[in-house]
Design a protein around this motif. Sequence first.
Motif, PDB file in Angstrom:
ATOM      1  N   PRO A  56       6.817  -2.616  17.065  1.00  0.00           N
ATOM      2  CA  PRO A  56       5.827  -2.485  15.994  1.00  0.00           C
ATOM      3  C   PRO A  56       5.038  -3.776  15.823  1.00  0.00           C
ATOM      4  O   PRO A  56       5.572  -4.873  16.018  1.00  0.00           O
ATOM      5  CB  PRO A  56       6.672  -2.181  14.762  1.00  0.00           C
ATOM      6  CG  PRO A  56       8.023  -2.718  15.076  1.00  0.00           C
ATOM      7  CD  PRO A  56       8.182  -2.642  16.564  1.00  0.00           C
ATOM      8  N   VAL A  57       3.780  -3.640  15.458  1.00  0.00           N
ATOM      9  CA  VAL A  57       2.931  -4.808  15.209  1.00  0.00           C
ATOM     10  C   VAL A  57       3.288  -5.427  13.853  1.00  0.00           C
ATOM     11  O   VAL A  57       3.278  -6.648  13.701  1.00  0.00           O
ATOM     12  CB  VAL A  57       1.436  -4.409  15.269  1.00  0.00           C
ATOM     13  CG1 VAL A  57       0.537  -5.519  14.769  1.00  0.00           C
ATOM     14  CG2 VAL A  57       1.061  -4.016  16.690  1.00  0.00           C
ATOM     15  N   ALA A  58       3.602  -4.574  12.891  1.00  0.00           N
ATOM     16  CA  ALA A  58       3.940  -5.041  11.543  1.00  0.00           C
ATOM     17  C   ALA A  58       5.301  -4.469  11.142  1.00  0.00           C
ATOM     18  O   ALA A  58       5.716  -3.418  11.644  1.00  0.00           O
ATOM     19  CB  ALA A  58       2.871  -4.589  10.549  1.00  0.00           C
ATOM     20  N   SER A  59       5.967  -5.151  10.237  1.00  0.00           N
ATOM     21  CA  SER A  59       7.240  -4.645   9.725  1.00  0.00           C
ATOM     22  C   SER A  59       6.988  -3.422   8.847  1.00  0.00           C
ATOM     23  O   SER A  59       5.855  -3.159   8.421  1.00  0.00           O
ATOM     24  CB  SER A  59       7.938  -5.731   8.900  1.00  0.00           C
ATOM     25  OG  SER A  59       7.229  -5.954   7.687  1.00  0.00           O
ATOM     26  N   ARG A  60       8.035  -2.700   8.586  1.00  0.00           N
ATOM     27  CA  ARG A  60       7.955  -1.538   7.693  1.00  0.00           C
ATOM     28  C   ARG A  60       7.383  -1.978   6.337  1.00  0.00           C
ATOM     29  O   ARG A  60       6.517  -1.325   5.775  1.00  0.00           O
ATOM     30  CB  ARG A  60       9.340  -0.930   7.519  1.00  0.00           C
ATOM     31  CG  ARG A  60       9.399   0.274   6.605  1.00  0.00           C
ATOM     32  CD  ARG A  60      10.839   0.768   6.404  1.00  0.00           C
ATOM     33  NE  ARG A  60      11.312   1.477   7.576  1.00  0.00           N
ATOM     34  CZ  ARG A  60      12.359   1.112   8.315  1.00  0.00           C
ATOM     35  NH1 ARG A  60      13.048   0.030   8.010  1.00  0.00           N
ATOM     36  NH2 ARG A  60      12.737   1.825   9.361  1.00  0.00           N
ATOM     37  N   GLU A  61       7.848  -3.113   5.836  1.00  0.00           N
ATOM     38  CA  GLU A  61       7.402  -3.609   4.531  1.00  0.00           C
ATOM     39  C   GLU A  61       5.920  -3.979   4.546  1.00  0.00           C
ATOM     40  O   GLU A  61       5.189  -3.691   3.588  1.00  0.00           O
ATOM     41  CB  GLU A  61       8.258  -4.806   4.106  1.00  0.00           C
ATOM     42  CG  GLU A  61       9.717  -4.461   3.847  1.00  0.00           C
ATOM     43  CD  GLU A  61      10.551  -4.252   5.115  1.00  0.00           C
ATOM     44  OE1 GLU A  61      11.635  -3.667   5.012  1.00  0.00           O
ATOM     45  OE2 GLU A  61      10.109  -4.666   6.216  1.00  0.00           O
TER      46      GLU A  61
END
Length: 108
Positions: A56-61
């Motif tokens: 993923p490029v960004a975290s879930r948060e």
Amino acid sequence: MEVLWDSRSPVLVRDVMQALAERDLAYTTVMTVLTRLTSKGFVERTADGRAWRYSPVASREQYVAQLMLDALSLTGDREAALTHFARSVSSPEADVLSQALADKQDEI
């Protein structure tokens, strides 16, 4: 995305397939979805021999925070929306928000 977020390292298509085994998805279906997520900027991939590893490029948060900001931009009255949101969170969540805002003020 859940499989990628739950993984500690970049994953192969077959890793995603194994994690989603109960859905009985075709390899090409999983590969197509990962390719589309890559082209939309949600996922990045790195070569691993003849295969690709996805992460993923960004975290879930970070992703959820962006969704919240996107939703906020849909209102005509951001102040009212923020006020309503702040009044609807629990006391522990309000404490977290207060601390984050205090930290932001310290940065300025």
